[in-house]
Write an enzyme that holds these catalytic residues in place. Structure first.
Site, short mmCIF file in Angstrom:
data_model
loop_
_atom_site.label_atom_id
_atom_site.label_comp_id
_atom_site.label_asym_id
_atom_site.label_seq_id
_atom_site.Cartn_x
_atom_site.Cartn_y
_atom_site.Cartn_z
N SER A 32 35.79 37.33 34.23
CA SER A 32 36.93 37.90 33.92
C SER A 32 38.60 37.19 34.85
O SER A 32 39.62 37.42 34.26
CB SER A 32 37.24 39.47 33.96
N ASP A 63 44.71 46.03 39.88
CA ASP A 63 43.56 47.00 38.83
C ASP A 63 42.53 47.33 39.76
O ASP A 63 41.33 48.44 39.59
CB ASP A 63 43.32 46.68 37.55
N HIS A 96 41.17 43.32 40.20
CA HIS A 96 41.69 41.82 39.02
C HIS A 96 42.89 41.53 40.21
O HIS A 96 43.01 42.22 40.53
CB HIS A 96 41.38 41.01 37.85
#
Length: 399
Positions: free
Chosen positions: A55, A361, A364
């Site tokens: 991610s 968050d 990240h």
């Protein structure tokens, strides 16, 4: 735990002017760079980027395959969710921009006439190097590194056939066969593997597992090499023990549990061990693939430096999250609705100024942090050998 989960001056103008022109060109990273024994090389002029990862560099795979990203993701730069786990651009976006190439489209996202002329992104959120016994709902993903490299093989095979058919429409949308050897292959994966090791500490031999993970990574590098890849830009894994999502669940830690900046020691120690093994495997691959250029990039040190100097660099404390609700021991994830203990319904929105935060968050990074990190990676400050990314294809010429 789910870890969802950047012409010489004419000699006749005089030696002084020539040296001045060369100095200016080097400072701008536009023309030539001097490497070892006085050798001078021009930039690599990469034809494309092919990216593999999780991610941290997913630009839309998971959003296309499963559930689209939700607001407020993407709010800073794109002003809407675009499949990136941040408020804006990722490190890979800044790398592409620095190389003069467009943002990478996710391989499986074909909506809207997507162009792959200058590369493709195979990274997917939650991805690991080693296959995990998890479903998507448990934080797993079908897009492990071996699947990503298999997708690249399919991409190259199918686009080569289309190019051979001579149809102009297809040739303008896909790389030419000769572009693959002139592309840079960026790799940023391993964080979720470390997270899986952390979950099983005391239940399995962590040292043996980490060794197996890097061996599987090496297998995929060799596979890509067999498909024509020659320049590899390989990120190690970041300081997972500094992720705010983990830190917020810790209360009254025993002495030595946290380091001097408040990160979890044993988690970062596992990341460091993985990184050491990864670096060793990269060095061994250089001997086995002598005409390839393999650059090892210490993203752990870059991120740790930012977190350690957060306020000095203009950010709030590195342990603070911008998006989501995290107060009084209650948590609502970024972009989700939740109900507090007193019955109040709340939305996990973003902070007033994301650019003041390092963490978006809890897992990240914000666009501002990604840009800070990318600026220090592309100039070679954290690379072995210390080459700027514009000249990373030259390592094989230095061996």
């Amino acid at each position: 735990m789910r870890w969802r989960a950047l012409p010489h001056a004419h000699l006749c103008a005089g030696m002084l002017l020539s040296l001045l022109a060369l100095t200016l060109s080097l400072a701008a990273n536009q023309n030539q760079v001097k490497i070892e024994q006085g050798s001078v090389f021009a930039p690599c002029d990469f034809a494309a980027i092919f990216n593999f990862g999780d991610s941290n560099s997913d630009t839309g795979c998971m959003a296309a395959a499963f559930y689209p990203e939700i607001s407020p993701y993407g709010e800073t730069f794109f002003h809407e969710p675009v499949g990136r786990a941040s408020d804006g651009r990722l490190i890979i976006d800044f790398i592409a921009n620095y190389l003069g190439l467009p943002f990478l489209n996710a391989y499986i996202d074909s909506i809207g006439g997507t162009s792959y002329r200058q590369g493709a992104n195979f990274a997917a959120g939650s991805s690991t190097i080693r296959r995990q016994n998890r479903t998507f709902y448990d934080g797993g993903t079908p897009f492990t590194l071996d699947i990503q490299t298999a997708q690249f093989y399919q991409f190259k095979s199918r686009t080569s056939r289309l190019n051979n058919q001579g149809k102009k429409h297809f040739r303008n949308r896909f790389p030419r066969p000769e572009d693959y050897a002139k592309a840079i292959f960026t790799m940023d994966i391993g964080q979720n593997d470390i997270a899986a090791v952390i979950e099983k500490v005391g239940k399995e031999d962590s040292h043996a597992v980490l060794s197996d993970i890097v061996e599987q990574f090496a297998t995929q590098v060799k596979f890509l090499y067999g498909q024509g890849a020659r320049t590899f830009w390989i990120h190690n894994t970041g300081p997972i023990g500094c992720l705010p999502l983990s830190l917020h669940s810790i209360h009254d830690p025993p002495p030595g549990f946290l380091d001097h900046i408040g990160c979890i020691n044993f988690q970062n120690d596992l990341a460091k061990e993985f990184n050491e093994k990864l670096k060793n495997i990269v060095v061994s691959l250089r001997a086995k693939l002598p005409d390839a250029s393999l650059i090892y990039v210490d993203i752990f040190s870059a991120k740790y430096k930012l977190i350690s100097n957060a306020k000095k660099e203009g950010f709030v404390d590195g342990g603070e999250m911008c998006c989501g609700y995290h107060e009084n021991g209650e948590h609502v994830s970024c972009g989700n609705k939740g109900r507090l203990g007193n019955g109040t319904e709340i939305f996990g929105g973003s902070c007033e100024d994301p650019s003041s935060h390092i963490s978006w968050d809890g897992v990240h990074y914000t666009e501002a942090a990604n840009q800070w990190i990318a600026n220090r990676l592309v100039n070679g400050s954290f690379s072995d050998p210390p080459l700027p990314i514009t000249h990373s294809c030259r390592h094989s010429q230095m061996q």
